[in-house]
Design a protein around this motif. Structure first.
Motif, short mmCIF file in Angstrom:
data_model
loop_
_atom_site.label_atom_id
_atom_site.label_comp_id
_atom_site.label_asym_id
_atom_site.label_seq_id
_atom_site.Cartn_x
_atom_site.Cartn_y
_atom_site.Cartn_z
N LEU A 255 5.89 0.76 9.25
CA LEU A 255 5.61 0.18 7.93
C LEU A 255 5.06 -1.24 7.96
O LEU A 255 4.91 -1.87 6.91
CB LEU A 255 6.85 0.25 7.03
CG LEU A 255 7.37 1.69 6.76
CD1 LEU A 255 8.68 1.64 6.00
CD2 LEU A 255 6.33 2.50 6.00
N LEU A 256 4.73 -1.76 9.14
CA LEU A 256 4.13 -3.09 9.20
C LEU A 256 2.76 -3.02 8.54
O LEU A 256 2.01 -2.06 8.72
CB LEU A 256 4.00 -3.54 10.66
CG LEU A 256 3.99 -5.05 10.91
CD1 LEU A 256 5.33 -5.66 10.51
CD2 LEU A 256 3.73 -5.35 12.38
N SER A 257 2.42 -4.07 7.80
CA SER A 257 1.21 -4.00 6.97
C SER A 257 0.63 -5.40 6.77
O SER A 257 1.26 -6.42 7.09
CB SER A 257 1.61 -3.36 5.63
OG SER A 257 0.56 -3.46 4.71
N GLY A 258 -0.59 -5.45 6.25
CA GLY A 258 -1.21 -6.72 5.86
C GLY A 258 -1.30 -7.73 6.99
O GLY A 258 -1.58 -7.37 8.14
N ARG A 259 -1.09 -8.99 6.67
CA ARG A 259 -1.23 -10.06 7.67
C ARG A 259 -0.31 -9.88 8.86
O ARG A 259 -0.67 -10.18 10.00
CB ARG A 259 -0.92 -11.42 7.01
CG ARG A 259 -2.05 -11.94 6.13
CD ARG A 259 -3.07 -12.71 6.98
NE ARG A 259 -4.39 -12.66 6.38
CZ ARG A 259 -4.89 -13.55 5.52
NH1 ARG A 259 -4.17 -14.60 5.19
NH2 ARG A 259 -6.09 -13.42 5.03
N ALA A 260 0.92 -9.37 8.62
CA ALA A 260 1.87 -9.18 9.72
C ALA A 260 1.32 -8.14 10.70
O ALA A 260 1.37 -8.33 11.92
CB ALA A 260 3.23 -8.75 9.19
N LEU A 261 0.75 -7.07 10.17
CA LEU A 261 0.15 -6.04 11.03
C LEU A 261 -1.04 -6.62 11.80
O LEU A 261 -1.21 -6.39 13.00
CB LEU A 261 -0.30 -4.84 10.19
CG LEU A 261 -1.05 -3.74 10.97
CD1 LEU A 261 -0.17 -3.12 12.05
CD2 LEU A 261 -1.58 -2.66 10.02
N HIS B 118 2.99 4.78 16.97
CA HIS B 118 3.46 6.16 16.80
C HIS B 118 4.48 6.25 15.69
O HIS B 118 5.22 7.23 15.61
CB HIS B 118 4.06 6.67 18.11
CG HIS B 118 5.17 5.80 18.64
ND1 HIS B 118 4.96 4.82 19.58
CD2 HIS B 118 6.48 5.72 18.34
CE1 HIS B 118 6.10 4.20 19.84
NE2 HIS B 118 7.04 4.73 19.10
N GLU B 119 4.52 5.24 14.84
CA GLU B 119 5.57 5.17 13.83
C GLU B 119 5.08 5.42 12.41
O GLU B 119 5.83 5.22 11.45
CB GLU B 119 6.24 3.78 13.89
CG GLU B 119 7.07 3.54 15.13
CD GLU B 119 8.36 4.36 15.16
OE1 GLU B 119 8.84 4.75 14.08
OE2 GLU B 119 8.85 4.63 16.26
N CYS B 120 3.82 5.83 12.25
CA CYS B 120 3.29 6.00 10.90
C CYS B 120 4.04 7.11 10.17
O CYS B 120 4.19 8.21 10.69
CB CYS B 120 1.81 6.35 10.93
SG CYS B 120 0.78 5.00 11.46
N SER B 121 4.48 6.82 8.97
CA SER B 121 5.19 7.84 8.21
C SER B 121 4.44 8.28 6.96
O SER B 121 4.89 9.12 6.22
CB SER B 121 6.59 7.37 7.85
OG SER B 121 6.54 6.11 7.24
#
Lengths: 566, 566
Positions: free
Chosen positions: B201-207, B219-222
């Motif tokens: 679930l990491l997203s946006g700037r953090a991703l 491998h963690e996409c849900s």
């Protein structure tokens, strides 16, 4: 990269602080095949991120232009441009090409490892990234004399240079499929790295054997079925559109129509003259033709960027995403691919700074080594019939004829559209001269000559009288190589190429004006310069791997039977 | 490879002489996306060529079955199978998986470099090729005590093992985006090699910051939007379908419907139990589900082969073409993907030979190190209210509650559906014990315990009385780790896992029957084993990176605030 640098990048990204921001761009994403309107933040030579708010020290308003990754030429020879690498770089950067995979095969045939090292040095620190594939076939064949011979062990001395990627085009496919020992040594030395192929029309078991041995790409496909068969073996297909273009338009159109997967396809120019690049473009020209032939624009852009990077294992470029090298191009549209701006390594490209090239090492600066010539050294005794090297108008192909020729005192005398051709060994001052009769270059009252003679780059001269031919040889010996036209003992035109006899150290404008002068002088000698460039023709008559008849310093050569002509 | 060998291969190919010929196969070509009826020649462990006439020493008549490249599992942990690597290999090979990319994270948390070396040794020479990604997060967090701690320098000692590809899943994304020094050391040490990500679930700037720092896969996409955003950053997407399967069916169906490019998508199981693999399949099961969800069969096969190989730079496998490793699978059809035959390294697979595993090094064979226990060591004094670790039925997620609990003499006493949970540090015999109250595992009259306690693998025990809990600890200490159920001081069931307290040295049939016995015993204690496996639940209660409440040897832990609960 060190920790401080990475920490700075992460912190700049999280804070939305960039060195350069490109605003209002339509950003091409080659991973998702989408185009997104966004701002792009760039710092420290890399893309920080696409989208979100950015504060930049410098900003470019793209005003809706398309932002694509910098273009990659998958296979080419800088020497063919005849310009110093820095000037070549300037020319292609203006067309959006930011990375080239160069094979320094030409200079290696003149100066061996010293030549390759020179190209590495001269391309260091340019805004264009130049990667190298080490020439696998120096000399190209054993039927000619080159300036150097490179073994697997020689090549390994340069294998770990940071910009050396692998082994350059393996032209001698006969040696590969014949399991020639010296060739296998080279293939095995580079087996875990990219090995470029070169296998025109190779097919079936021979093609399979070639692939089994190591080469993983091909840029010689001239029709769609050839593309399909080579792709099926796992080869990366480099669609070549240089100064020659056999079949590539048709191939592109069939790829589009039949939906052949393009992940393993990329673009290359191989040899493209700077004038053509300036006039019509470089890889962006191929993009234009790909789209005109029905390939979707983003698919074509992937071929020109991500696919090429992937082929050579370049994980730092070919896309616009966090951490990727900030090599970017702004295109006005995705149809003509006219370039608005280029960013290299995070900086707006404004031109490669002209500076005097440092003096080249002696092997390169003084590469023309001829033995002293006697006035009768070009005399060609004739029999009842003579082999004739016939040029095919508008093609690099030639044919072999045999018939009686004009003579005087038992020797060939130009006439009936026939002139004399000579190839003088110019690397070791051996004095070896190959002599023959040439049809299709009806020179009257003079001679034309060059030290650019693929692939061994001996001195090639053609003319209707020995005096002017020898004078032309003298001119090129004197200036360290180049192209010249001589008539009545006088130099009508000269393009000196003092860098290995292959490249000029002059500005492009001077190269172009001298090329124009050469063509004018050729016309003065009665040559047609519209249907073909007689100097290019001359540069290819000594290449003993092109059908069907060639001439080397060792004599007239029948390419079909791979043997010298008696 | 040497010249003699390559020469032999070329000569065999040209002569059509193979060691093994597969006749009448429908050969899947992952380069051209086509299926061609052809015979395939194999020798010396590689494919010589597809099509044409072949004479073979051995022949297989495929009778029209589909011949595909061997399947590749892009990310998994062998330890999770609880079987010795050779037995794991046998199980997955029967399903057509011929290569796995393993992250020996579990054993590394117990035995550090010795554990990784053990996995390298035990997988050497298997017909299954096992590549390794070096565990990047040992220990996974600083909130628990693991058996080892691995720095960048430690990892570099194994970086150049031939089957080590790069850095394993970087789970600690907070350390990455926070530019933690020790983490950056690891990322920079492996920066030119594959670095697997793990960023749910990491997203946006953090991703973006995470990608900028190095990890190149996830491998963690849900859900589909997560796939799309991560793909847009250039990440390779490993579609995971192991024993857990959140969202992947929906993702596959959206990928098919919306035509998202699949070149950077591959499959992985992460953790999948051997029983499930035997019952439904491995990567071939994911293929079945991909096709059922609308992904074309050849596209799905590319994801399971060529794309996975490409992701990890494995140029010798993932396709059926000259020179590619002869790892092949015959499928009856491209819908169910039932396996008819498997060829590994050019040989027909008939089973991994059972042989006694050599004795493991002491760090692995005797990995349970507990301090002596006093009878009152599990006493848990209570206040007015107590934090309660609540299991969510059917999920690995948990919640945190706080309320008054039953007590006796000022200490917690099981009742009202609440039992006691304890985590005993088992690597350094420190005697440290984390104690807490657990809801959702209503054990009556006994205790269940395990040394498989992700990710530090301390000893986890739950029960309704201290006597049985301590007895269960004794049982696992005695046998070197495993799973057990104890009631009234008697061992009802036991699965010994003497290899690092994680894996069995017994045959699969014995592992399975002991697992069945464990489940029966758990039911005797009143546990529901239909909706969830209580032993898996127990193995995950100590993992302090999963929301929202966990318990480690250091105490009850609030994952939301990343702090211990007072």
């Amino acid at each position: 990269m060190d920790k401080q640098k990475l920490t700075r990048r992460i912190s700049a990204l999280k804070g939305g602080r960039a060195e350069l921001v490109i605003r209002n761009a339509r950003v091409v994403n080659v991973f998702t095949d989408t185009i997104e309107e966004a701002d792009v933040g760039i710092a420290d030579g890399v893309v920080l991120g696409v989208g979100g708010d950015w504060q930049g020290e410098q900003e470019i308003d793209a005003a809706g232009a398309y932002l694509a990754p910098g273009l990659i030429d998958g296979h080419m020879h800088i020497e063919s441009s005849m310009a110093h690498p820095a000037r070549f770089a300037d020319t292609v950067l203006r067309q959006g090409t930011t990375t080239v995979i160069a094979d320094p095969h030409e200079i290696a045939n003149v100066a061996g490892l010293v030549g390759i090292r020179y190209m590495l040095d001269q391309t260091e620190g340019l805004p264009l990234t130049v990667f190298f594939m080490l020439p696998s076939c120096v000399p190209a064949t054993c039927f000619e004399t080159s300036g150097a011979s490179l073994s697997a062990v020689d090549l390994l001395t340069l294998a770990h240079e940071p910009r050396v990627l692998g082994l350059g085009e393996v032209m001698d496919y006969v040696a590969v499929t014949g399991a020639d020992e010296a060739m296998l040594d080279k293939l095995l030395a580079f087996r875990d790295r990219p090995i470029d192929g070169h296998a025109p029309l190779l097919s079936g078991r021979a093609l399979q054997a070639y692939c089994l041995a190591g080469p993983f790409s091909d840029h010689e496909c001239s029709n769609f079925d050839e593309v399909k068969e080579k792709l099926a073996q796992g080869m990366h297909i480099q669609l070549r559109y240089g100064s020659a273009c056999r079949g590539v338009e048709e191939i592109m159109s069939r790829v589009a129509k039949e939906g052949l997967p393009t992940e393993r396809m990329l673009f290359c120019t191989d040899d493209k003259h700077l004038e053509n690049i300036r006039a019509e473009g470089h890889i962006n020209f191929i993009l234009r033709r790909a789209v005109a032939n029905g390939i979707p624009a983003v698919t074509a852009l992937k071929m020109a960027t991500l696919n090429a990077a992937g082929c050579y294992g370049l994980r730092d470029r070919g896309a616009i995403a966090p951490g990727f090298r900030a090599d970017l191009v702004l295109f006005r549209d995705l149809k003509d691919f006219d370039v608005e701006n280029v960013i290299c390594g995070g900086r707006l490209f404004t031109g490669v700074q002209e500076q005097a090239a440092p003096p080249a090492p002696a092997e390169i600066a003084r590469s023309v080594h001829l033995a002293p010539r006697k006035p009768d050294c070009l005399r060609l005794p004739v029999g009842q019939t003579m082999p004739i090297l016939q040029l095919v108008p508008g093609e690099v192909l030639t044919t072999l004829d045999r018939r009686p020729v004009p003579q005087e005192d038992g020797c060939f005398k130009a006439g009936d559209g026939l002139v004399k051709i000579a190839v003088l060994e110019r690397h070791h001052a051996s004095g070896r001269i190959g002599l023959g009769v040439l049809e299709g270059l009806p020179i009257r009252g003079g001679a034309i000559a060059t030290t650019v003679g693929h692939d061994s780059h001996n001195l090639v001269v053609a003319g209707d009288n020995d005096g002017d031919m020898l004078a032309a040889v003298d001119v090129l010996e004197e200036c360290g190589g180049g192209y010249t036209v001589v008539s009545g003992g006088k130099t009508l035109a000269l393009l000196p190429l003092p860098i290995a006899g292959l490249m000029s150290d002059a500005p492009l404008s001077e190269i172009f004006s001298r090329q124009q002068a050469l063509l004018r002088a050729a016309r003065q000698l009665g040559l047609d310069t519209d249907s073909a460039d007689p100097f290019i023709t001359l540069s290819f008559v000594a290449l003993p791997v092109l059908p069907a008849c060639r001439i080397t310093d060792k004599g007239m050569f029948d390419v079909t039977s791979m043997s010298f002509i008696k």
